[in-house]
Write a protein that holds these residues in place. Structure first.
Motif, PDB file in Angstrom:
ATOM      1  N   PHE A 162       2.101  10.521 -77.403  1.00  7.91           N
ATOM      2  CA  PHE A 162       1.874  11.801 -78.079  1.00  7.91           C
ATOM      3  C   PHE A 162       0.498  11.758 -78.729  1.00  7.91           C
ATOM      4  CE2 PHE A 162       2.543  14.677 -81.838  1.00  7.91           C
ATOM      5  CZ  PHE A 162       2.699  15.853 -81.109  1.00  7.91           C
ATOM      6  N   VAL A 163      -0.318  12.764 -78.441  1.00  9.99           N
ATOM      7  CA  VAL A 163      -1.657  12.881 -79.017  1.00  9.99           C
ATOM      8  C   VAL A 163      -1.727  14.202 -79.761  1.00  9.99           C
ATOM      9  CG1 VAL A 163      -4.133  12.857 -78.584  1.00  9.99           C
ATOM     10  CG2 VAL A 163      -2.595  11.616 -77.043  1.00  9.99           C
ATOM     11  N   THR A 164      -2.177  14.158 -81.019  1.00 12.19           N
ATOM     12  CA  THR A 164      -2.184  15.380 -81.821  1.00 12.19           C
ATOM     13  C   THR A 164      -3.380  15.427 -82.756  1.00 12.19           C
ATOM     14  OG1 THR A 164      -0.883  16.740 -83.357  1.00 12.19           O
ATOM     15  CG2 THR A 164      -0.781  14.340 -83.649  1.00 12.19           C
ATOM     16  N   SER A 165      -3.721  16.633 -83.163  1.00  9.59           N
ATOM     17  CA  SER A 165      -4.736  16.837 -84.195  1.00  9.59           C
ATOM     18  C   SER A 165      -4.103  17.457 -85.440  1.00  9.59           C
ATOM     19  CB  SER A 165      -5.845  17.766 -83.669  1.00  9.59           C
ATOM     20  OG  SER A 165      -5.300  19.035 -83.308  1.00  9.59           O
ATOM     21  N   GLN A 166      -2.775  17.587 -85.431  1.00  9.75           N
ATOM     22  CA  GLN A 166      -2.053  18.207 -86.536  1.00  9.75           C
ATOM     23  C   GLN A 166      -1.554  17.139 -87.505  1.00  9.75           C
ATOM     24  OE1 GLN A 166      -2.012  21.590 -86.682  1.00  9.75           O
ATOM     25  NE2 GLN A 166      -3.218  21.461 -84.788  1.00  9.75           N
ATOM     26  N   THR A 167      -1.646  17.448 -88.796  1.00 10.39           N
ATOM     27  CA  THR A 167      -1.152  16.499 -89.799  1.00 10.39           C
ATOM     28  C   THR A 167       0.361  16.568 -89.933  1.00 10.39           C
ATOM     29  OG1 THR A 167      -1.592  18.152 -91.520  1.00 10.39           O
ATOM     30  CG2 THR A 167      -3.301  16.505 -91.098  1.00 10.39           C
ATOM     31  N   ALA A 168       0.954  17.697 -89.549  1.00  3.85           N
ATOM     32  CA  ALA A 168       2.415  17.809 -89.564  1.00  3.85           C
ATOM     33  C   ALA A 168       2.977  17.219 -88.279  1.00  3.85           C
ATOM     34  CB  ALA A 168       2.825  19.273 -89.701  1.00  3.85           C
ATOM     35  N   GLY A 169       4.214  16.722 -88.359  1.00  4.39           N
ATOM     36  CA  GLY A 169       4.845  16.152 -87.175  1.00  4.39           C
ATOM     37  C   GLY A 169       5.117  14.674 -87.364  1.00  4.39           C
ATOM     38  N   PRO A 170       5.376  13.959 -86.279  1.00  2.43           N
ATOM     39  CA  PRO A 170       5.709  12.528 -86.385  1.00  2.43           C
ATOM     40  C   PRO A 170       4.540  11.724 -86.940  1.00  2.43           C
ATOM     41  CG  PRO A 170       5.307  13.146 -84.100  1.00  2.43           C
ATOM     42  CD  PRO A 170       5.361  14.424 -84.874  1.00  2.43           C
ATOM     43  N   LEU A 171       4.863  10.683 -87.697  1.00  2.00           N
ATOM     44  CA  LEU A 171       3.812   9.813 -88.223  1.00  2.00           C
ATOM     45  C   LEU A 171       3.129   9.085 -87.071  1.00  2.00           C
ATOM     46  CD1 LEU A 171       5.604   8.270 -91.344  1.00  2.00           C
ATOM     47  CD2 LEU A 171       3.824  10.035 -91.314  1.00  2.00           C
ATOM     48  N   PRO A 172       1.813   9.072 -87.062  1.00  2.00           N
ATOM     49  CA  PRO A 172       1.112   8.436 -85.943  1.00  2.00           C
ATOM     50  C   PRO A 172       1.111   6.918 -86.072  1.00  2.00           C
ATOM     51  CG  PRO A 172      -0.475   9.245 -87.538  1.00  2.00           C
ATOM     52  CD  PRO A 172       0.885   9.701 -88.017  1.00  2.00           C
ATOM     53  N   ASP A 173       1.025   6.265 -84.931  1.00  2.34           N
ATOM     54  CA  ASP A 173       0.828   4.820 -84.920  1.00  2.34           C
ATOM     55  C   ASP A 173      -0.644   4.477 -85.129  1.00  2.34           C
ATOM     56  OD1 ASP A 173       3.589   4.036 -84.212  1.00  2.34           O
ATOM     57  OD2 ASP A 173       3.139   5.056 -82.319  1.00  2.34           O
ATOM     58  N   TYR A 174      -1.501   5.335 -84.581  1.00  3.36           N
ATOM     59  CA  TYR A 174      -2.932   5.067 -84.627  1.00  3.36           C
ATOM     60  C   TYR A 174      -3.697   6.326 -85.027  1.00  3.36           C
ATOM     61  CZ  TYR A 174      -1.433   1.028 -81.907  1.00  3.36           C
ATOM     62  OH  TYR A 174      -0.791  -0.098 -81.484  1.00  3.36           O
ATOM     63  N   VAL A 175      -4.892   6.091 -85.583  1.00  2.00           N
ATOM     64  CA  VAL A 175      -5.784   7.183 -85.980  1.00  2.00           C
ATOM     65  C   VAL A 175      -7.140   6.957 -85.323  1.00  2.00           C
ATOM     66  CG1 VAL A 175      -6.957   8.328 -87.891  1.00  2.00           C
ATOM     67  CG2 VAL A 175      -4.608   7.521 -88.181  1.00  2.00           C
ATOM     68  N   LEU A 176      -7.645   8.004 -84.666  1.00  3.22           N
ATOM     69  CA  LEU A 176      -8.968   7.938 -84.040  1.00  3.22           C
ATOM     70  C   LEU A 176      -9.935   8.784 -84.854  1.00  3.22           C
ATOM     71  CD1 LEU A 176     -10.683   6.949 -81.609  1.00  3.22           C
ATOM     72  CD2 LEU A 176     -10.108   9.127 -80.485  1.00  3.22           C
ATOM     73  N   GLN A 177     -10.978   8.140 -85.368  1.00  4.73           N
ATOM     74  CA  GLN A 177     -12.006   8.837 -86.138  1.00  4.73           C
ATOM     75  C   GLN A 177     -13.308   8.828 -85.351  1.00  4.73           C
ATOM     76  OE1 GLN A 177     -11.166   6.152 -89.538  1.00  4.73           O
ATOM     77  NE2 GLN A 177     -11.164   8.016 -90.776  1.00  4.73           N
ATOM     78  N   THR A 178     -14.005   9.946 -85.407  1.00  2.00           N
ATOM     79  CA  THR A 178     -15.244  10.092 -84.643  1.00  2.00           C
ATOM     80  C   THR A 178     -16.353  10.613 -85.544  1.00  2.00           C
ATOM     81  OG1 THR A 178     -13.965  10.643 -82.659  1.00  2.00           O
ATOM     82  CG2 THR A 178     -16.309  11.185 -82.631  1.00  2.00           C
TER      83      THR A 178
END
Length: 215
Positions: A114-130
């Motif tokens: 699952f790839v998202t740009s939304q803060t709501a929803g399932p907790l992410p495993d990873y965060v990509l910052q650019t």
């Protein structure tokens, strides 16, 4: 006050608001003129087989300088000057547009659950910052064909969400030549550059989080 002076003062009082109103209307007309709107394309869905990793990735809004973080297409006539391509704009503010391209391209690899740009929803495993270090068309000297060199540099950081630990950092850069300053020609060069960088960043990201590299 003489009658003449009184009438002249009254006339000026009536005329000045009209002049100011005309200037305001002119400014509004100028601002209301539509700009040609352009967008770049994400990577197409991958045709390979295989189950996704099941991991969740959050793609943060990229950071950028104020000159880059707008919806205008930046042109640099020289290293010290910033201008914008006339009558042209990106479909969104550039950081949001790049974020959308990253999300859609990474999702299209089929290697991340699952790839998202939304803060709501399932907790992410990873965060990509650019960080968008450069995203511009640079005017080339007349001796070098007189075209524009499209230059893009992105700095990516991938971290774990649970503890903020940085897993990897990498810089990506690419360039292409636009033969002239026609907006469609310039945007096509940007799209060529981003297609290359999206492929590289997707493969790198998938590889770091443990999936099979894309492509």
């Amino acid at each position: 006050m003489t009658l003449f002076r009184g009438l002249r003062a009254l006339a000026l009082a009536l005329i000045l608001p009209l002049v100011a109103g005309c200037a305001a209307v002119s400014s509004l007309d100028s601002a209301a003129r539509s700009l040609d709107t352009f967008e770049m394309l994400p990577l197409p869905p991958a045709g390979g087989s295989g189950a996704p990793s099941g991991r969740t990735l959050y793609v943060a809004v990229p950071t950028a300088s104020a000159a880059i973080a707008s919806d205008r297409i930046m042109v640099k006539p020289n290293p010290l000057q910033i201008a914008f391509l006339p009558a042209s704009r990106w479909v969104d503010e550039l950081p949001l547009h790049v974020q959308s391209l990253l999300v859609r391209s990474l999702a299209n690899t089929g290697r991340i659950g699952f790839v998202t740009s939304q803060t709501a929803g399932p907790l992410p495993d990873y965060v990509l910052q650019t960080d968008i270090e450069a995203f511009q068309a640079e005017v080339m000297p007349a001796g070098d064909s007189g075209g524009l060199a499209v230059v893009v540099r992105l700095n990516l950081t991938l971290s774990r969400d649970v503890d903020g630990r940085t897993l990897a950092r990498r810089s990506f850069a690419a360039s292409a030549i636009a033969a002239n300053d026609d907006p469609l020609t310039v945007v096509s060069a940007f799209n060529t550059v981003m297609t290359r960088l999206l492929g590289e960043t997707a493969s790198w990201t998938v590889g770091v989080i443990g999936g099979r590299p894309a492509g």
